[in-house]
Design a protein around this motif. Structure first.
Motif, PDB file in Angstrom:
ATOM      1  N   ILE A 195       0.859  -1.173   0.000  1.00 16.66           N
ATOM      2  CA  ILE A 195       0.000   0.000   0.000  1.00 16.66           C
ATOM      3  C   ILE A 195       0.899   1.227   0.000  1.00 16.66           C
ATOM      4  O   ILE A 195       1.662   1.446   0.942  1.00 16.66           O
ATOM      5  CB  ILE A 195      -0.942   0.022   1.220  1.00 16.66           C
ATOM      6  N   SER A 196       0.845   1.981  -1.065  1.00 19.86           N
ATOM      7  CA  SER A 196       1.693   3.169  -1.182  1.00 19.86           C
ATOM      8  C   SER A 196       0.819   4.422  -1.252  1.00 19.86           C
ATOM      9  O   SER A 196      -0.299   4.376  -1.773  1.00 19.86           O
ATOM     10  CB  SER A 196       2.586   3.076  -2.413  1.00 19.86           C
ATOM     11  N   LYS A 197       1.364   5.514  -0.742  1.00 20.01           N
ATOM     12  CA  LYS A 197       0.634   6.785  -0.757  1.00 20.01           C
ATOM     13  C   LYS A 197       1.591   7.918  -1.078  1.00 20.01           C
ATOM     14  O   LYS A 197       2.673   8.003  -0.502  1.00 20.01           O
ATOM     15  CB  LYS A 197      -0.030   7.031   0.603  1.00 20.01           C
ATOM     16  N   LYS A 198       1.176   8.778  -1.980  1.00 24.80           N
ATOM     17  CA  LYS A 198       1.981   9.957  -2.292  1.00 24.80           C
ATOM     18  C   LYS A 198       1.057  11.170  -2.432  1.00 24.80           C
ATOM     19  O   LYS A 198      -0.163  11.028  -2.547  1.00 24.80           O
ATOM     20  CB  LYS A 198       2.796   9.748  -3.563  1.00 24.80           C
ATOM     21  N   TYR A 199       1.680  12.340  -2.422  1.00 22.69           N
ATOM     22  CA  TYR A 199       0.925  13.589  -2.454  1.00 22.69           C
ATOM     23  C   TYR A 199       1.307  14.408  -3.682  1.00 22.69           C
ATOM     24  O   TYR A 199       2.466  14.406  -4.115  1.00 22.69           O
ATOM     25  CB  TYR A 199       1.214  14.417  -1.195  1.00 22.69           C
ATOM     26  N   GLY A 200       0.312  15.089  -4.212  1.00 22.38           N
ATOM     27  CA  GLY A 200       0.527  16.039  -5.286  1.00 22.38           C
ATOM     28  C   GLY A 200      -0.189  17.336  -4.922  1.00 22.38           C
ATOM     29  O   GLY A 200      -1.126  17.323  -4.105  1.00 22.38           O
ATOM     30  N   TYR A 201       0.233  18.427  -5.509  1.00 24.26           N
ATOM     31  CA  TYR A 201      -0.337  19.732  -5.140  1.00 24.26           C
ATOM     32  C   TYR A 201      -0.637  20.556  -6.388  1.00 24.26           C
ATOM     33  O   TYR A 201       0.010  20.400  -7.426  1.00 24.26           O
ATOM     34  CB  TYR A 201       0.635  20.498  -4.243  1.00 24.26           C
ATOM     35  N   PHE A 202      -1.635  21.409  -6.273  1.00 20.55           N
ATOM     36  CA  PHE A 202      -1.894  22.402  -7.311  1.00 20.55           C
ATOM     37  C   PHE A 202      -1.899  23.774  -6.646  1.00 20.55           C
ATOM     38  O   PHE A 202      -2.352  23.925  -5.516  1.00 20.55           O
ATOM     39  CB  PHE A 202      -3.220  22.130  -8.039  1.00 20.55           C
ATOM     40  N   SER A 203      -1.358  24.750  -7.343  1.00 19.14           N
ATOM     41  CA  SER A 203      -1.198  26.086  -6.767  1.00 19.14           C
ATOM     42  C   SER A 203      -2.421  26.949  -7.016  1.00 19.14           C
ATOM     43  O   SER A 203      -3.029  26.897  -8.093  1.00 19.14           O
ATOM     44  CB  SER A 203       0.033  26.770  -7.372  1.00 19.14           C
ATOM     45  N   ILE A 204      -2.797  27.718  -6.011  1.00 11.93           N
ATOM     46  CA  ILE A 204      -3.861  28.702  -6.159  1.00 11.93           C
ATOM     47  C   ILE A 204      -3.367  30.051  -5.635  1.00 11.93           C
ATOM     48  O   ILE A 204      -2.459  30.114  -4.808  1.00 11.93           O
ATOM     49  CB  ILE A 204      -5.155  28.284  -5.424  1.00 11.93           C
ATOM     50  N   TYR A 205      -3.982  31.107  -6.138  1.00  6.24           N
ATOM     51  CA  TYR A 205      -3.579  32.465  -5.792  1.00  6.24           C
ATOM     52  C   TYR A 205      -4.818  33.261  -5.400  1.00  6.24           C
ATOM     53  O   TYR A 205      -5.946  32.880  -5.718  1.00  6.24           O
ATOM     54  CB  TYR A 205      -2.881  33.131  -6.976  1.00  6.24           C
ATOM     55  N   GLY A 206      -4.602  34.377  -4.725  1.00  6.37           N
ATOM     56  CA  GLY A 206      -5.712  35.235  -4.338  1.00  6.37           C
ATOM     57  C   GLY A 206      -5.548  35.765  -2.937  1.00  6.37           C
ATOM     58  O   GLY A 206      -4.696  35.290  -2.170  1.00  6.37           O
ATOM     59  N   ASN A 207      -6.365  36.781  -2.602  1.00  5.02           N
ATOM     60  CA  ASN A 207      -6.264  37.428  -1.301  1.00  5.02           C
ATOM     61  C   ASN A 207      -7.594  37.508  -0.564  1.00  5.02           C
ATOM     62  O   ASN A 207      -7.695  38.191   0.452  1.00  5.02           O
ATOM     63  CB  ASN A 207      -5.677  38.837  -1.473  1.00  5.02           C
ATOM     64  N   SER A 208      -8.601  36.815  -1.085  1.00 12.90           N
ATOM     65  CA  SER A 208      -9.913  36.837  -0.437  1.00 12.90           C
ATOM     66  C   SER A 208     -10.569  35.470  -0.610  1.00 12.90           C
ATOM     67  O   SER A 208     -10.175  34.696  -1.505  1.00 12.90           O
ATOM     68  CB  SER A 208     -10.809  37.909  -1.064  1.00 12.90           C
ATOM     69  N   PRO A 209     -11.567  35.148   0.216  1.00 10.31           N
ATOM     70  CA  PRO A 209     -12.269  33.869   0.048  1.00 10.31           C
ATOM     71  C   PRO A 209     -12.863  33.714  -1.347  1.00 10.31           C
ATOM     72  O   PRO A 209     -12.837  32.609  -1.909  1.00 10.31           O
ATOM     73  CB  PRO A 209     -13.362  33.936   1.123  1.00 10.31           C
ATOM     74  N   GLU A 210     -13.379  34.804  -1.903  1.00  2.00           N
ATOM     75  CA  GLU A 210     -13.987  34.735  -3.233  1.00  2.00           C
ATOM     76  C   GLU A 210     -12.943  34.401  -4.305  1.00  2.00           C
ATOM     77  O   GLU A 210     -13.196  33.596  -5.206  1.00  2.00           O
ATOM     78  CB  GLU A 210     -14.676  36.062  -3.566  1.00  2.00           C
ATOM     79  N   GLU A 211     -11.764  35.008  -4.182  1.00  2.00           N
ATOM     80  CA  GLU A 211     -10.697  34.735  -5.145  1.00  2.00           C
ATOM     81  C   GLU A 211     -10.206  33.293  -5.028  1.00  2.00           C
ATOM     82  O   GLU A 211      -9.943  32.630  -6.045  1.00  2.00           O
ATOM     83  CB  GLU A 211      -9.544  35.712  -4.933  1.00  2.00           C
ATOM     84  N   LEU A 212     -10.112  32.804  -3.822  1.00  2.00           N
ATOM     85  CA  LEU A 212      -9.673  31.423  -3.640  1.00  2.00           C
ATOM     86  C   LEU A 212     -10.712  30.441  -4.172  1.00  2.00           C
ATOM     87  O   LEU A 212     -10.364  29.408  -4.748  1.00  2.00           O
ATOM     88  CB  LEU A 212      -9.383  31.158  -2.162  1.00  2.00           C
ATOM     89  N   ASP A 213     -11.983  30.770  -3.998  1.00  2.00           N
ATOM     90  CA  ASP A 213     -13.049  29.947  -4.581  1.00  2.00           C
ATOM     91  C   ASP A 213     -12.886  29.841  -6.094  1.00  2.00           C
ATOM     92  O   ASP A 213     -12.983  28.761  -6.684  1.00  2.00           O
ATOM     93  CB  ASP A 213     -14.416  30.546  -4.255  1.00  2.00           C
ATOM     94  N   ARG A 214     -12.655  30.975  -6.719  1.00  8.58           N
ATOM     95  CA  ARG A 214     -12.508  30.989  -8.180  1.00  8.58           C
ATOM     96  C   ARG A 214     -11.276  30.204  -8.613  1.00  8.58           C
ATOM     97  O   ARG A 214     -11.302  29.494  -9.622  1.00  8.58           O
ATOM     98  CB  ARG A 214     -12.431  32.433  -8.685  1.00  8.58           C
ATOM     99  N   GLU A 215     -10.205  30.324  -7.848  1.00  6.84           N
ATOM    100  CA  GLU A 215      -8.986  29.598  -8.176  1.00  6.84           C
ATOM    101  C   GLU A 215      -9.182  28.082  -8.073  1.00  6.84           C
ATOM    102  O   GLU A 215      -8.720  27.324  -8.929  1.00  6.84           O
ATOM    103  CB  GLU A 215      -7.855  30.042  -7.243  1.00  6.84           C
ATOM    104  N   ILE A 216      -9.864  27.664  -7.024  1.00 10.34           N
ATOM    105  CA  ILE A 216     -10.132  26.228  -6.871  1.00 10.34           C
ATOM    106  C   ILE A 216     -11.012  25.727  -8.004  1.00 10.34           C
ATOM    107  O   ILE A 216     -10.791  24.640  -8.554  1.00 10.34           O
ATOM    108  CB  ILE A 216     -10.776  25.951  -5.499  1.00 10.34           C
TER     109      ILE A 216
END
Length: 205
Positions: free
Chosen positions: A28-49
Motif C-alpha cells: 500500500i503506497s501513498k503519495k501527495y501532489g499539489y496544485f497552486s492557487i492564488y488570491g487574497n480573499s475567500p472569493e478569489e480562492l473559490d474561483r482559483e479552486i
C-alpha cells in the motif's frame, strides 16, 4: 468559501492469476501532489479552486482536493490433487492525494490565514479519510480471498475469487460515495465549528 468536497477516483486493475511466487507482502503506497492557487480573499480562492482544482472525469467537476486509488490483485493457488484453494492473495493499492497550495499564504492577513489553515486542514483530513477507507477495503479483500472455501478445481476457485473481488470493490466504491454525502451535508457546520475552535485557541495564545 463555498461548499466543496474532495473527489475520489478508483482504478481497479483486478486479475486473478496463478503464480509460482512463494510469498507476497501487502503493498500500500501513498503519495501527495499539489496544485497552486492564488488570491487574497475567500472569493478569489473559490474561483482559483474552481479553475485549477483536480477534475473528476465522470462529471467534469473540479474539487479542492482529490484521492486517486489504483487497486491490483494477484492470487496464488495450491492444489493437493484433491482440492484447490487460494493459498495467498496479494492486494496492491496505490494512493495519490491531490491538495491545494495557497501561494499567497505568507503575506495573508491573520484572519485570512486562520480561515485558510482551517479549510486546508479539513480538506486534507477529508482526503486522508478516503485513503483510509480504501486501505481498509484492500485489507478486507486480501483476508476474504484467503478465507474462501476450497473447491474441487482451481478454475472454480478462480471464478469465486473474481466474483468476491468485484463484490468487495463495489462495496468500497459505495462506501466512498456515502462518505462524501455525509461530509457534504455536514460541511458548513463542521467548518464553522473548527474555525470557532481555532479562533478560541488563538485568543488564548
Amino acid at each position: 468559501m463555498r461548499e466543496q468536497i474532495g473527489a475520489f477516483v478508483v482504478a481497479a486493475g483486478i486479475a486473478c492469476t496463478q503464480s509460482a511466487v512463494p510469498a507476497w507482502a501487502a503493498d500500500i503506497s501513498k503519495k501527495y501532489g499539489y496544485f497552486s492557487i492564488y488570491g487574497n480573499s475567500p472569493e478569489e480562492l473559490d474561483r482559483e479552486i474552481a479553475k485549477r482544482g483536480p477534475k473528476l472525469q465522470l462529471t467534469g467537476t473540479r474539487h479542492p482536493g482529490a484521492t486517486s486509488m489504483a487497486f491490483g490483485l494477484k492470487t496464488k493457488f495450491s492444489n493437493d490433487g484433491k482440492y484447490c484453494r487460494v493459498d495467498k492473495a496479494y492486494v496492491s493499492l496505490n494512493l495519490k492525494l491531490t491538495l491545494p497550495r495557497w501561494k499567497n499564504r505568507a503575506k495573508a492577513s491573520e484572519d485570512m490565514a486562520l480561515m485558510w489553515d482551517t479549510l486546508y486542514a479539513d480538506i486534507k483530513r477529508h482526503e486522508e479519510r478516503h485513503a483510509i477507507i480504501a486501505r481498509n477495503y484492500a485489507l478486507e479483500l486480501e483476508r476474504t480471498l484467503e478465507s474462501l472455501p476450497r473447491q474441487r478445481d482451481c478454475k472454480s476457485v478462480q471464478a469465486m475469487a473474481g466474483k468476491t473481488a468485484d463484490r468487495i470493490l463495489a462495496a468500497h466504491a459505495a462506501a466512498q460515495v456515502q462518505f462524501d454525502k455525509v461530509e457534504s451535508i455536514n460541511f458548513e457546520a463542521r467548518l464553522t465549528r473548527l474555525l470557532s475552535y481555532r479562533i478560541e485557541q488563538s485568543a488564548k495564545n
